[in-house]
Design an enzyme around this catalytic site. Structure first.
Site, PDB file in Angstrom:
ATOM      1  N   VAL B  16      57.849  56.041 -12.393  1.00 44.82           N
ATOM      2  CA  VAL B  16      58.708  55.133 -11.619  1.00 44.82           C
ATOM      3  C   VAL B  16      59.057  53.878 -12.524  1.00 44.82           C
ATOM      4  CG1 VAL B  16      59.140  53.923  -9.460  1.00 44.82           C
ATOM      5  CG2 VAL B  16      57.892  56.465  -9.509  1.00 44.82           C
ATOM      6  N   GLY B 126      61.308  57.756  -1.421  1.00 43.45           N
ATOM      7  CA  GLY B 126      62.023  57.678  -2.450  1.00 43.45           C
ATOM      8  C   GLY B 126      63.164  56.929  -2.340  1.00 43.45           C
ATOM      9  N   ILE B 128      65.607  57.216   0.050  1.00 47.26           N
ATOM     10  CA  ILE B 128      66.117  57.150   1.479  1.00 47.26           C
ATOM     11  C   ILE B 128      65.413  55.721   1.963  1.00 47.26           C
ATOM     12  CG2 ILE B 128      66.436  58.353   3.471  1.00 47.26           C
ATOM     13  CD1 ILE B 128      65.242  60.792   2.241  1.00 47.26           C
ATOM     14  N   GLY B 179      58.412  68.196 -13.525  1.00 44.53           N
ATOM     15  CA  GLY B 179      58.016  66.779 -13.478  1.00 44.53           C
ATOM     16  C   GLY B 179      57.942  66.182 -11.806  1.00 44.53           C
ATOM     17  N   LYS B 197      52.396  58.075   3.683  1.00 48.30           N
ATOM     18  CA  LYS B 197      54.030  57.696   4.023  1.00 48.30           C
ATOM     19  C   LYS B 197      54.027  57.514   5.530  1.00 48.30           C
ATOM     20  CE  LYS B 197      56.152  59.756   0.055  1.00 48.30           C
ATOM     21  NZ  LYS B 197      56.866  61.060  -0.838  1.00 48.30           N
TER      22      LYS B 197
END
Lengths: 395, 395
Positions: B16, B126, B128, B179, B197
């Site tokens: 990231v 991610g 959204i 990945g 989450k």
């Protein structure tokens, strides 16, 4: 916890106005209430326990009211109400997409001049928070396109045709019976509703305002059983699609029927739902889907606009204020399906090239590439003819 | 146009962090730049033209830096960085869902105490914008439930199994090659990522914090070919689903595999995508769908969190601050499919009632109703056994 209270003067008590009233009745928020409602016909019996008036002055002069919600059909009257509220420094929420599509730039200036917010998320895609997401989240330079089904009524009709084999007239009648289409359905069927939403969305997505008259708008009113058959044979469905797409530093807009293949997200958006695909440089595609019409979904979207005021939310118009914008262009070619009934209508459009041509007694069509500029130029004339046009993407 | 400039001290340069760097390289914003990056191993060769350090002090003492972005894997180290930033009054963005799931309540207090914002939309789903929409738009009392596929890696594996008939091991290997899954995939496969989450989302959706240990978390690691066959025979797919649902004044949370029927939106969420269904009292269902993993989608989500700071955005935690919250309960019964290999394992769970029982040499299962409280109590023990559990909703 802030103690701000919102006391609403409401204009209009149609489907959405009544929807907002119902939602408030159900959740009984402590800090939001409707003080008074202004309607055209005060003699009409209404199932609501609030004071009604037919004089706008009664709303604007009421000292208890500190917030205006405008949910009427008449775009010019809506414009006057919203403008008057902004000039008087009263925050205002509007659901009138036609009014916004024509007056948004002036209303943005008035918001700044009088430091008073105007919110209108409920005007585009009912319950889907498209504008707020474009404004707040997709606010960097990564946005490529936003495409979707922006009108619930026409999509309901198309769904009944393609999923249940209904004919056009029956599905329109059913949509009217269920309250998804007006008795005069032109606004939905002929693309105007989608077009006005697209204009508003484009301001927030790309910081560009294009007047409605400059954008291609083709509806589904001329579609016939041959067109449906053509789509079915190709394994596609006809959907009425609004599209704003950035290509390098250019911006292309259109509202038109499209032959959509099965692998596209919007292929599966059915009935009165709306679905929007947001495409970005780094996040591939995002898809937002929800009820785009109806009193309660839209009423609860209006309530989200209202309660945003409890936290002093306002649109920042980040993209309008940014240094670079794409330039609106109509100098672009795409493939269309053009069906005509009278052989002489074949020459109405100058195709740059054609890949299919079919002629029989009752059914004739051409598939070919044509410029957007030419379609815009001829669209008014085409509305008078027995022809149907749909984008036919290569995908 | 505000002239604020964001000069980032970045912690972490994994998938990231590198994704964020790439996104910034591509769009070259005038008011956002990475000044320096702190990484564990400074000797590693990296394809980036910015100063690296391995000392946090170099970031915190750098006077040019006015913004911290924390994108490291180690939850405890991430906690220290975020806390230090808040105490120092430096706005911070974090992507560490594990850290947030444990420390969110303290970090909310610190934000208030030091009047410094912490944003973390990129930590959940991610690309959204789930948190921001729950915070800003679905902020009245109309929200009923949020359910969805919150983890891209496990969904990728399940998609390959159910769409392409791949076996579990091959699909896991492919996910790792592409990945989407770590070399140690427990975090994704066993539900932890989804659970963390869900904890964060629940704070913003319902204003309720529940510690991770109190929530049912069942993964897909024990799923075998009989379970896949069972789902296929019923015309369903197994999906790993996180769910927060309000029932009257109660709140029910879970992360577990579910047998999902074809008409559900999340049935069609495939590959590494995430999809969240938001259900409200008046707007029926909304569905948000997008890439939930990967450096570039998540990097661009991090950038949205960063640029929000240009406009002084912060979470208001409206629901946490509201007067009423639902109460978390585990006193609820639901139907599950329970597969076991050893006959004696049949008695591991006390069903309130059973509707199916199948026993053969290699494959045994029970379908029945069981309380959530019992599943939570026994879930650690069940992880040691050759058994598989999935919710099997009636719909």
């Amino acid at each position: 916890m802030k103690q701000k209270k919102i006391n609403i003067g409401l204009f209009g008590f149609g489907t959405v106005g009544k929807g907002l009233y119902d939602v408030l009745q159900r959740i009984q928020p402590q800090n939001v209430k409707i003080v008074s409602v202004c309607v055209e016909d005060i003699t009409k019996k209404r199932d609501a326990d609030i004071p009604f008036t037919n004089r706008a002055d009664d709303i604007f002069n009421n000292k208890d009211i500190n917030f205006i919600v405008e949910l009427i059909n008449d775009a010019e009257a809506a414009y006057k109400i919203v403008k008057r509220a902004l000039v008087a420094g009263i925050p205002v929420v509007s659901g009138n997409k036609r009014m916004l599509a024509y007056h948004i730039m002036e209303l943005i200036k008035l918001q700044e001049q009088y430091n008073t917010p105007l919110l209108y998320d409920a005007s585009a895609c009912g319950s889907i928070p498209v504008i707020r997401n474009l404004e707040e989240y997709y606010d960097n330079d990564l946005l490529i396109s936003i495409k979707g089904i922006l009108n619930g009524s026409s999509n309901f009709i198309l769904s009944k045709i393609f999923n249940e084999g209904m004919n056009y007239d029956d599905s329109l009648r059913l949509a009217q019976e269920l309250g998804f289409a007006e008795s005069n359905p032109t606004f939905d069927i002929e693309g105007w509703d989608s077009l006005f939403k697209l204009i508003i969305i484009t301001v927030h997505a790309f910081g560009v305002y294009v007047p409605p008259k400059d954008v291609l708008n083709v509806g589904i009113g001329h579609m016939n059983s041959y067109d449906i058959q053509f789509a079915n044979e190709k394994g596609r469905r006809i959907k009425l699609v609004g599209s704003a797409e950035k290509m390098d530093d250019k911006l292309v807009l259109s509202v038109m029927p499209q032959l959509i293949s099965r692998q596209k997200y919007i292929y599966s958006v059915e009935d009165e739902f709306n679905g929007v695909v947001i495409k970005g440089l780094f996040y591939y595609k995002q898809f937002m889907f929800g009820q785009g019409a109806g009193g309660h979904p839209t009423g609860s979207a209006v309530l989200s606009d209202i309660t945003a005021q409890l936290y002093d939310y306002k649109y920042e118009y980040k993209k309008l204020n940014s240094r670079q914008h794409p330039h609106y262009t109509t100098d672009i070619t795409f493939r269309i399906y053009f069906r005509f009934t009278n052989e002489e209508d074949q020459s109405l459009l100058d195709f740059e090239s054609t890949s299919e041509r079919y002629l029989s007694a009752n059914y004739k069509y051409v598939v070919g590439d044509i410029s957007l500029a030419q379609l815009i130029e001829k669209v008014d004339m085409l509305r008078e003819k027995d022809v149907f046009i749909a984008a036919y993407p290569h995908d």
